[in-house]
Design a protein around this motif. Structure first.
Motif, PDB file in Angstrom:
ATOM      1  N   SER A   1       0.843  -1.195   0.000  1.00  0.00           N
ATOM      2  CA  SER A   1       0.000   0.000   0.000  1.00  0.00           C
ATOM      3  C   SER A   1       0.880   1.247   0.000  1.00  0.00           C
ATOM      4  N   VAL A   2       0.438   2.266  -0.706  1.00  0.00           N
ATOM      5  CA  VAL A   2       1.219   3.501  -0.783  1.00  0.00           C
ATOM      6  C   VAL A   2       1.290   4.180   0.575  1.00  0.00           C
ATOM      7  N   CYS A   3       0.156   4.226   1.271  1.00  0.00           N
ATOM      8  CA  CYS A   3       0.055   5.021   2.502  1.00  0.00           C
ATOM      9  C   CYS A   3      -0.162   4.147   3.733  1.00  0.00           C
TER      10      CYS A   3
ATOM     11  N   TRP B   1      -4.413   6.839   6.468  1.00  0.00           N
ATOM     12  CA  TRP B   1      -3.931   7.939   5.635  1.00  0.00           C
ATOM     13  C   TRP B   1      -4.518   7.749   4.244  1.00  0.00           C
ATOM     14  N   HIS B   2      -4.861   8.853   3.598  1.00  0.00           N
ATOM     15  CA  HIS B   2      -5.497   8.796   2.280  1.00  0.00           C
ATOM     16  C   HIS B   2      -4.467   9.024   1.185  1.00  0.00           C
ATOM     17  N   ASP B   3      -4.525   8.183   0.159  1.00  0.00           N
ATOM     18  CA  ASP B   3      -3.642   8.319  -0.998  1.00  0.00           C
ATOM     19  C   ASP B   3      -4.191   9.414  -1.907  1.00  0.00           C
ATOM     20  N   GLU B   4      -3.497  10.549  -1.945  1.00  0.00           N
ATOM     21  CA  GLU B   4      -3.934  11.689  -2.747  1.00  0.00           C
ATOM     22  C   GLU B   4      -3.461  11.591  -4.195  1.00  0.00           C
TER      23      GLU B   4
ATOM     24  N   SER C   1       1.896   9.421  -4.829  1.00  0.00           N
ATOM     25  CA  SER C   1       2.551   9.016  -3.572  1.00  0.00           C
ATOM     26  C   SER C   1       2.452  10.065  -2.466  1.00  0.00           C
TER      27      SER C   1
ATOM     28  N   CYS D   1       0.502  11.247   0.696  1.00  0.00           N
ATOM     29  CA  CYS D   1      -0.403  10.659   1.684  1.00  0.00           C
ATOM     30  C   CYS D   1      -0.871  11.731   2.666  1.00  0.00           C
TER      31      CYS D   1
ATOM     32  N   LYS E   1       9.492   2.606   4.545  1.00  0.00           N
ATOM     33  CA  LYS E   1       8.161   2.645   5.153  1.00  0.00           C
ATOM     34  C   LYS E   1       8.218   2.196   6.612  1.00  0.00           C
TER      35      LYS E   1
ATOM     36  N   TRP F   1       1.327   0.409   8.623  1.00  0.00           N
ATOM     37  CA  TRP F   1       0.719   0.028   7.349  1.00  0.00           C
ATOM     38  C   TRP F   1      -0.357  -1.025   7.603  1.00  0.00           C
TER      39      TRP F   1
END
Length: 220
Positions: A143-145, A149-152, A155, A157, A182, A193
Motif C-alpha cells: 500500500s502507498v500510505c 492515511w489517504h492516498d492523494e 505518492s 499521503c 516505510k 501500514w
C-alpha cells in the motif's frame, strides 16, 4: 465544603487484543514508547505481540501504562474461540474465574463444553463480553500510505485529522519509499501500514464470497 464522592465509574474492561498500550506504538513484534511515556520501563519493549492477556495486564501494572478500553465494536470481530470472557482468568481445563467485583452470575464457570450459542447466551444474560480478535499482524507495505492515511495520488499521503496525533506533518510525500523506508516512517511518525491479507483472493470466481450464482433466466 463539598463531600468527597463515594461512587466512581467502574474501571473499563481493557482491550488486550491490541499489541501495545496507550503510550506505545507497534514496531514489528515490539512496542516503542511515545515521547509522552514517563513510566519506569524501557522505551523499547520486545516480544509484546506474543504476550497473553494476563501477561499484558501484569506488564501494564508494572510499567504504569494502561491498554485502551474494549471498544463497543471489535474492529476484527469478537474472538469467540477464546475460553473465557474478557477480564476473566482461565484457571485450567476451561474453568474461568470472574473479576472480584463481578456479581451478575456465578463467579466460577466451566466453559469447556460451551458452544458458540452458549457463549452468546451467557454474554447476554450476565453482561460480559468476549475479547476482540488480536490486531497484531504482518504489515502489507504494498500500500502507498499507512493505515488511516489517504492516498492523494503521486505518492502523496494525507493523514486523517480525526485519528492521527503523531509528530509528523499531516501530508507526506512517500515517492520512492521501499519497505525499509516505510518501516522507518512507521517508527518516526507513529503509524502502521495495513495488515497483510491472510489469503489470496480468487477473482476468477463468478460471485463474491457468500453470494449465490442464479440461473440467467432468473434475472433476465
Amino acid at each position: 465544603m463539598l463531600a468527597e464522592p463515594t461512587d466512581f465509574p467502574p474501571e473499563c474492561q481493557r482491550d488486550y487484543s491490541v499489541q501495545c498500550s496507550k503510550s506505545f506504538f507497534p514496531v514489528s513484534t515490539q512496542c516503542w514508547a511515545k515521547p509522552s511515556y514517563s513510566g519506569p520501563c524501557e522505551r523499547k519493549q520486545r516480544g509484546m505481540a506474543q504476550m497473553s492477556d494476563e501477561q499484558k495486564e501484569s506488564w501494564s501494572i508494572a510499567c504504569e501504562d494502561n491498554y485502551p478500553c474494549l471498544p463497543e465494536q471489535c474492529p476484527r470481530g469478537t474472538d469467540w474461540e477464546r475460553t473465557c470472557p474478557a477480564g476473566w482468568r482461565h484457571v485450567s481445563g476451561g474453568l474461568c474465574v470472574a473479576p472480584a467485583d463481578f456479581d451478575q452470575c456465578d463467579a466460577k464457570v466451566q466453559f469447556a463444553a460451551f458452544s458458540l450459542q452458549d457463549k452468546h447466551a451467557f454474554a447476554q444474560k450476565c453482561g460480559v463480553r468476549w475479547p476482540c480478535r488480536r490486531l497484531s499482524c504482518a504489515r502489507d507495505y504494498s500500500s502507498v500510505c499507512p493505515e488511516y492515511w489517504h492516498d492523494e495520488g503521486d505518492s502523496i499521503c494525507h493523514a486523517n485529522p480525526n485519528i492521527y496525533t503523531g509528530p509528523c506533518p499531516m501530508y507526506a510525500n512517500l515517492t520512492g519509499f521501499d519497505n525499509e523506508l516505510k518501516e522507518n516512517f512507521e517508527i518516526v511518525c507513529f503509524v502502521a501500514w495495513p495488515c497483510a491479507s491472510l489469503c489470496e483472493r480468487d477473482f476468477s470466481a463468478k460471485c463474491p464470497l457468500a453470494w449465490r450464482l442464479l440461473c440467467p433466466w432468473m434475472y433476465g
